[in-house]
Write an enzyme that holds these catalytic residues in place. Structure first.
Site, PDB file in Angstrom:
ATOM      1  CB  THR A 153      14.329  39.070  -2.552  1.00 30.12           C
ATOM      2  OG1 THR A 153      15.638  39.592  -2.650  1.00 30.12           O
ATOM      3  CG2 THR A 153      13.306  40.185  -2.674  1.00 30.12           C
ATOM      4  CE  LYS A 179      16.008  42.709  -1.299  1.00 36.27           C
ATOM      5  NZ  LYS A 179      16.294  42.511  -2.773  1.00 36.27           N
ATOM      6  CB  THR A 190      23.020  50.022  -2.978  1.00 37.75           C
ATOM      7  OG1 THR A 190      22.987  48.606  -3.090  1.00 37.75           O
ATOM      8  CG2 THR A 190      22.844  50.352  -1.521  1.00 37.75           C
ATOM      9  CD  GLU A 277      21.675  36.173  -5.574  1.00 38.52           C
ATOM     10  OE1 GLU A 277      20.489  36.502  -5.483  1.00 38.52           O
ATOM     11  OE2 GLU A 277      22.283  36.107  -6.642  1.00 38.52           O
ATOM     12  CG  ASN A 401      21.834  34.388  -9.449  1.00 42.53           C
ATOM     13  OD1 ASN A 401      20.861  35.113  -9.299  1.00 42.53           O
ATOM     14  ND2 ASN A 401      22.939  34.501  -8.734  1.00 42.53           N
ATOM     15  CB  THR A 406      16.339  38.382 -11.112  1.00 44.32           C
ATOM     16  OG1 THR A 406      17.460  37.617 -10.767  1.00 44.32           O
ATOM     17  CG2 THR A 406      16.482  39.781 -10.532  1.00 44.32           C
TER      18      THR A 406
END
Lengths: 406, 406
Positions: A153, A179, A190, A277, A401, A406
């Protein structure tokens, strides 16, 4: 910009696991977004899932299916997490499992669904169903790398790891993909991680192997402290390697497989942090000499989640005051701060709760300028220790973000 | 850029409290950085301090002094926190207290020291001592605004609040100042806050008043989840108002004073959030219908500390999926997600754990674009509720903390 991540390593096929991925146009055109994994008969599957109370529809369904049958296939989509979608989301996930069952000639409950992407919006079921035909046509044991790409993603690189070992002269393989880059602070399991081996593990050995490895890998990383609604980690054992069955979690053969699985999962988990990120630094936090594992972890996560510590790492600033403040607020009420020591790599920066004698700012800055840094904290209280991995907090984390839904 | 903070309001003098501030050149030239507060005889003082295990030298000393005497003076410097400085830092703080005692003709232990600024470096004692003469010469009841400016560090605006009330026809004043913008997640007390009243409160009434107000103000805010080594909140009662003494925490007069103190502290605490490092949004998080106060607070802080939620606020993105993920990982193991509802101001965005019927993205975006937003979360489990205040996470937070040395 992933820290210290080179190109995807060579991913060895695992006998009995075939994969197929297509661009089904789920959310964006022309990118791989739908993956099917088919498991040969006799395969065993174990999985751990997020402990977030808001579980995505595919997580709820996958747990139910695992309870009643041995899976024959996994289906994974990106674009939509199918979380916060209520009963309709469950129906959507079930429709996709049904489509897979029809393609492969198995039962609906023999299919495990996984989703990742935007929370709260329903996915286009028809496009997923249409994509399944292509996935089925492509099923091949050599498609791990393509699948690693298809489950991304906000990841900037595809993530995989693979090991070949020999047990009693019999070659055996462990291969995995995962991922994840944001909303990373796994709790129990996770992100999405799929690891397979051809070792002949029985169900209890498989489960033990998974829990051992997850607790030393995915359950020890954090990017931003946010736990996802969709985290899942799956371990598959096809049993195709010609070795005596390993029914129970004991013995040399089990230990060898467990070690290889743990290595693969650690490499995958660290890859998520390296691709965190906005990450520009890969940080190992080792907390030693605590009274128990829990207080070591609490201290380590307190450091890892401190925005002030994370921005100092981004700035390559050896700001040990922020480290002290984080350690001091980790909830160890009877911590004797005069026994605390801290090292950056091999450099002593804090001794007896204050600046280490002989510590020079320029030495600290030199360590902090490196892309990979180990913070070692000695609590001076006991014999327990724990290690976790995290990254820094940069402008790009905010940018990603603030712009990505998301 | 402080959210919704206008210029410093008019700060009424409090009879019996005189202040003096100078530019002592402690860290930078030509900025106010040293403040002396003198309290008239008969004043009572109560204080709460950080619960961080790494306490700054002035915090350790102030607590000791409070235990043995009634303070006659407070001395506050910015530039250096005098934390992580070991025994030498204690000696430095003691030398400054001694300097104050000599200026004012009182005992060393009748002086409370406070410091804020960089952790881990010793401050220039000589410059502080030299500055005290100027402070003493300036002592005046009308210097609150100047003191508010003199205690700033990364604050972009000076912060103060003031109330005048009447009790039985007798006018009474509550005035306070505070500083703080980063490393803000007070635990017990917070940042530096100094509030004074001329109400004739006895020690136990004063302490009750302080705890009541701090638990509804400074202990309910967070900017970045980081607890400082130096937090302190001081409440002074000079007793100069011509009213019968209020010895115990009961009765109408006590209630009136307590309400005014709570109002001033709430305004000060909210000012810290409004001036939070990089803040562009002021966010109120109200969690309702939890089983107890603790789980409401845990949920509220989980939301407030989620970098994903904070960046969504920065982006004016009504990303309720991130809110769900935060609530689901707040550690309420038996949370029934199907009973959870969320509002943004008056707009219902989540009902029964999923998107509210009739919710339109553009309505959510319109609320999120406002500079002040209330998130209301209904857990649907009980009768407890809690409210906290926080801000968003912007590029500027990263910038400020990558460039500033705490």
């Amino acid at each position: 910009m992933a820290v210290g991540l080179s190109a995807l390593p060579s991913l060895h096929p695992v006998a009995g696991v075939r994969l197929g991925s297509v661009a089904a146009g789920i959310k964006k055109p022309n990118r791989l977004d739908l993956t099917l994994m088919h498991l040969a008969p006799g395969s065993k599957v174990a999985a751990v899932f997020t402990r977030n109370r808001f579980r995505a529809a595919p997580v709820i369904l996958a747990k139910n299916h695992l309870r009643v049958a041995t899976p024959q296939a996994l289906v994974i989509n990106t674009g939509y997490a199918n979380a916060g979608t209520g009963e309709a989301g469950i129906e959507d996930a079930r429709a996709v499992c049904d489509g897979v069952a029809q393609q492969l000639g198995c039962e609906l409950h023999e299919v495990l669904p996984f989703s990742t992407g935007v929370i709260g919006e329903r996915f286009p079921v028809e496009r997923l169903l249409a994509g399944l035909t292509g996935c089925a046509a492509q099923l091949d044991e050599n498609n791990w790398a393509r699948a690693a790409e298809a489950i991304m993603t906000t990841d900037t690189v595809a993530k995989g790891a693979s090991r070949r070992i020999e047990i009693d002269g019999v070659p055996m393989t462990v291969t995995g993909i995962c991922k994840g880059a944001g909303m990373i602070r796994p709790d129990m399991a996770t992100m999405l991680a799929f690891v397979a081996t051809d070792a002949p593990l029985g169900q209890s050995a498989l489960q033990a192997c998974l829990e051992h490895a997850a607790n030393r890998s995915f359950n020890r990383i954090t990017v931003d402290g946010d736990s996802s609604t969709n985290d899942a980690c799956v371990l598959i054992a096809t049993g195709r390697a010609p070795l005596a069955p390993i029914a129970e979690p004991q013995g040399a053969a089990f230990a060898a497989v467990q070690a290889a699985v743990a290595e693969v999962m650690l490499e995958l988990a660290q890859a998520i942090v390296r691709d965190g990120e906005g990450a520009t630094k890969f940080i190992t936090i080792a907390v030693e000499r605590g009274t128990d594992s829990a207080e070591c972890l609490r201290t380590a996560y307190r450091i890892a989640h401190s925005p002030l510590v994370k921005t100092a790492f981004f700035a390559s600033d050896p700001n040990w005051g922020r480290l002290l403040a984080a350690i001091g607020s980790a909830g160890i009420d009877d911590l004797d701060v005069n026994r605390v020591a801290i090292w950056l790599n091999e450099l002593a920066i804090v001794q007896q709760g204050a600046r280490a004698p002989g510590y020079r700012e320029e030495d600290g800055a030199a360590v902090m300028a490196q892309p990979e840094i180990v913070i070692r904290v000695d609590l001076g209280r006991g014999a327990a220790s724990e290690t976790i991995w995290t990254c820094d907090l940069s402008y790009d984390y905010v940018k990603i973000n603030a712009e990505y839904r998301t």
